[in-house]
Write a protein that holds these residues in place. Structure first.
Motif, PDB file in Angstrom:
ATOM      1  N   GLY A 179       0.717  -3.548  -6.611  1.00  0.00           N
ATOM      2  CA  GLY A 179      -0.179  -4.590  -6.138  1.00  0.00           C
ATOM      3  C   GLY A 179      -1.583  -4.365  -6.673  1.00  0.00           C
ATOM      4  N   VAL A 180      -2.092  -5.350  -7.401  1.00  0.00           N
ATOM      5  CA  VAL A 180      -3.404  -5.239  -8.034  1.00  0.00           C
ATOM      6  C   VAL A 180      -4.404  -6.085  -7.253  1.00  0.00           C
ATOM      7  CG1 VAL A 180      -4.723  -5.563 -10.175  1.00  0.00           C
ATOM      8  CG2 VAL A 180      -2.295  -4.895 -10.278  1.00  0.00           C
ATOM      9  N   VAL A 181      -5.478  -5.432  -6.797  1.00  0.00           N
ATOM     10  CA  VAL A 181      -6.577  -6.114  -6.114  1.00  0.00           C
ATOM     11  C   VAL A 181      -7.862  -5.770  -6.848  1.00  0.00           C
ATOM     12  CG1 VAL A 181      -5.418  -6.197  -3.866  1.00  0.00           C
ATOM     13  CG2 VAL A 181      -6.801  -4.203  -4.478  1.00  0.00           C
ATOM     14  N   ALA A 182      -8.981  -6.326  -6.381  1.00  0.00           N
ATOM     15  CA  ALA A 182     -10.241  -6.156  -7.101  1.00  0.00           C
ATOM     16  C   ALA A 182     -10.674  -4.706  -7.212  1.00  0.00           C
ATOM     17  CB  ALA A 182     -11.335  -6.991  -6.425  1.00  0.00           C
ATOM     18  N   GLY A 197       0.847  -1.182   0.000  1.00  0.00           N
ATOM     19  CA  GLY A 197       0.000   0.000   0.000  1.00  0.00           C
ATOM     20  C   GLY A 197       0.885   1.235   0.000  1.00  0.00           C
ATOM     21  N   SER A 198       0.770   2.082  -1.013  1.00  0.00           N
ATOM     22  CA  SER A 198       1.657   3.235  -1.116  1.00  0.00           C
ATOM     23  C   SER A 198       0.945   4.396  -1.776  1.00  0.00           C
ATOM     24  CB  SER A 198       2.930   2.881  -1.901  1.00  0.00           C
ATOM     25  OG  SER A 198       2.607   2.467  -3.211  1.00  0.00           O
ATOM     26  N   LYS A 227      -8.788   0.217   0.264  1.00  0.00           N
ATOM     27  CA  LYS A 227      -8.085  -0.624  -0.717  1.00  0.00           C
ATOM     28  C   LYS A 227      -6.666  -0.933  -0.255  1.00  0.00           C
ATOM     29  CE  LYS A 227      -5.249  -0.716  -4.594  1.00  0.00           C
ATOM     30  NZ  LYS A 227      -3.860  -0.279  -4.762  1.00  0.00           N
ATOM     31  N   ASP A 228      -5.927   0.096   0.193  1.00  0.00           N
ATOM     32  CA  ASP A 228      -4.535  -0.105   0.603  1.00  0.00           C
ATOM     33  C   ASP A 228      -4.438  -0.861   1.926  1.00  0.00           C
ATOM     34  OD1 ASP A 228      -2.743   1.337  -1.414  1.00  0.00           O
ATOM     35  OD2 ASP A 228      -4.266   2.836  -1.000  1.00  0.00           O
ATOM     36  N   LEU A 229      -5.363  -0.610   2.850  1.00  0.00           N
ATOM     37  CA  LEU A 229      -5.355  -1.340   4.118  1.00  0.00           C
ATOM     38  C   LEU A 229      -5.636  -2.818   3.886  1.00  0.00           C
ATOM     39  CD1 LEU A 229      -7.215   1.216   6.413  1.00  0.00           C
ATOM     40  CD2 LEU A 229      -4.819   0.503   6.622  1.00  0.00           C
ATOM     41  N   LEU A 279       2.518   1.930   3.675  1.00  0.00           N
ATOM     42  CA  LEU A 279       1.989   1.292   4.871  1.00  0.00           C
ATOM     43  C   LEU A 279       2.986   0.230   5.319  1.00  0.00           C
ATOM     44  CD1 LEU A 279      -1.801   0.839   3.991  1.00  0.00           C
ATOM     45  CD2 LEU A 279      -0.761   2.580   5.456  1.00  0.00           C
ATOM     46  N   SER A 280       3.272   0.194   6.614  1.00  0.00           N
ATOM     47  CA  SER A 280       4.355  -0.630   7.149  1.00  0.00           C
ATOM     48  C   SER A 280       3.920  -1.328   8.428  1.00  0.00           C
ATOM     49  CB  SER A 280       5.570   0.272   7.442  1.00  0.00           C
ATOM     50  OG  SER A 280       6.517  -0.369   8.259  1.00  0.00           O
TER      51      SER A 280
END
Length: 398
Positions: free
Chosen positions: A369-372, A219-220, A242-244, A282-283
């Motif tokens: 990173g590709v998500v829905a 997540g960036s 989405k990033d979380l 996100l870290s």
């Protein structure tokens, strides 16, 4: 210069400027340079190479290092890179000599300006794939995820830069290290005639005695030169569903991979923010205590690799989608780079924000990173932001 160099193992702090001295001493060829938030290493020469084979890589490394142990001598160590593809040969070697210094971020000299080289390369740039084709691959992956085939995939693209002259790798490394001295900078051979150079923000795993640390990033958001906008982007990233979600997938996978090795494993419930010169991330910092002292840093790294942050989930499905979608071989990109000594201590870093040099060609890599919930426009923009760190170092403007 020699007074500032120190043979393995790493001792107390050396004189100010020692880390920068190692950085400036790096020369392409058989030199291997690695810096981290803890220390700086320069390996010279090659005492042994880790062979390619069918035995687990951690076992092959252990066998070579055990064979080089000598009474009353420091434990030997291996340095190098491991590719993304599991069947590809590693580029790991035991240097003849390893010099140590404190972390670059503690060195007051690292901030001094880097002198420009005698010639600025006139780069010819080729995008592989084109942004349009990359966006189409993202859209196709999103459609398959929405149909329930898989959960996440990391899709990458490259910039191939070619010049009439070979790139000035020492200057490039110095600029990368200066841009993010608190990160992980590296330059080392990655195969015959090839050099891997980069500055990764992401620790895959380290082992120091019986304690392990991992720091997955997923997540960036791009940084902004405007302070108010930069703060707004950071806050938005911390609230982005989405990033979380993307980050939670990675943190869960890291916990599940490391738990079998630990008597105690601590994973914070929510991520925090880390920043590089170009991006907010996100870290999550994961810490644990090993149940078996024989487990090495590379054992842990191989159990983690590849995380969903660089591949996707489920892993084998994501690998297949990557092979279908990316018209190039990743090589060392999204593999790992680092070191390990014969006692099992070491650090392994995710190989991102990097390029591979071969002759007059420099190939840069960046992925998203590709998500829905992803869109082609957002993921293409994310890879462009990730290229900026390296484009700054090579002096190319796109």
């Amino acid at each position: 210069m020699s007074a500032r160099l120190r043979e393995h193992p790493a001792p107390a702090l050396l004189s100010p400027g020692a880390a920068t001295a190692l950085l400036e001493a790096y020369r392409p060829g058989t030199d291997r340079f690695l810096s981290s938030p803890r220390h700086t290493l320069l390996g010279r020469g090659t005492a042994a190479e880790i062979p390619h084979g069918t035995d687990p890589l951690a076992h092959r490394v252990r066998d070579v290092l055990d064979g080089l142990r000598r009474p009353d001598a420091p434990a030997p160590l291996v340095m190098g890179s491991i590719p993304f593809a599991p069947a590809a040969p590693p580029a790991l070697a035991v240097p003849d000599m390893v010099h140590w210094a404190p972390a670059l971020r503690e060195d007051p000299l690292v901030a001094l300006p880097v002198a420009a080289g005698p010639h600025r390369p006139d780069w010819r740039v080729r995008e592989v794939p084109s942004p349009e084709r990359y966006g189409q691959a993202v859209a196709a992956a999103v459609a398959r995820m929405r149909a329930g085939e898989f959960d996440k995939v990391v899709l990458a693209r490259t910039l191939e830069l070619t010049s009439a002259r070979e790139p000035d790798l020492p200057t490039m490394l110095r600029r990368l290290a200066q841009r993010d001295p608190s990160g992980y900078s590296f330059a080392l051979p990655s195969g015959p005639g090839r050099t891997l150079v980069g500055a990764s923000p992401e620790l895959l795993v380290s082992r120091r005695g019986g304690v392990l640390t991992a720091n997955p990033l997923a997540g960036s958001a791009p940084r902004s030169a405007d302070l108010a906008e930069d703060v707004r982007r950071a806050a938005a990233l911390l609230e982005s569903a989405k990033d979380l979600h993307e980050h939670a997938v990675v943190a869960t996978a890291v916990r599940e991979a490391l738990a079998p090795f630990c008597t105690r494993l601590e994973v914070p419930e929510r991520p925090t923010l880390v920043r590089t010169a170009a991006l907010w991330h996100l870290s999550t910092t994961v810490t644990g205590e090993l149940s078996d002292p024989a487990v090495t840093a590379l054992d842990l790294a191989c159990a983690l690799h590849p995380t969903p942050a660089v591949c996707g989930t489920p892993t084998e499905t994501a690998r297949a989608v990557i092979a279908e979608s990316e018209p190039f071989d990743r090589g060392p990109y999204t593999g790992m780079v680092g070191w390990q000594d014969a006692d099992g201590d070491g650090e392994w870093v995710v190989t991102i924000r990097c390029a591979e040099a071969e002759g007059r060609t420099l190939r840069l890599f960046a992925g998203a990173g590709v998500v829905a919930e992803s869109t082609p426009e957002a993921e293409t923009a994310e890879t462009a932001a990730k290229f900026r760190t390296f484009l700054h170092a090579v002096g190319a403007d796109l």
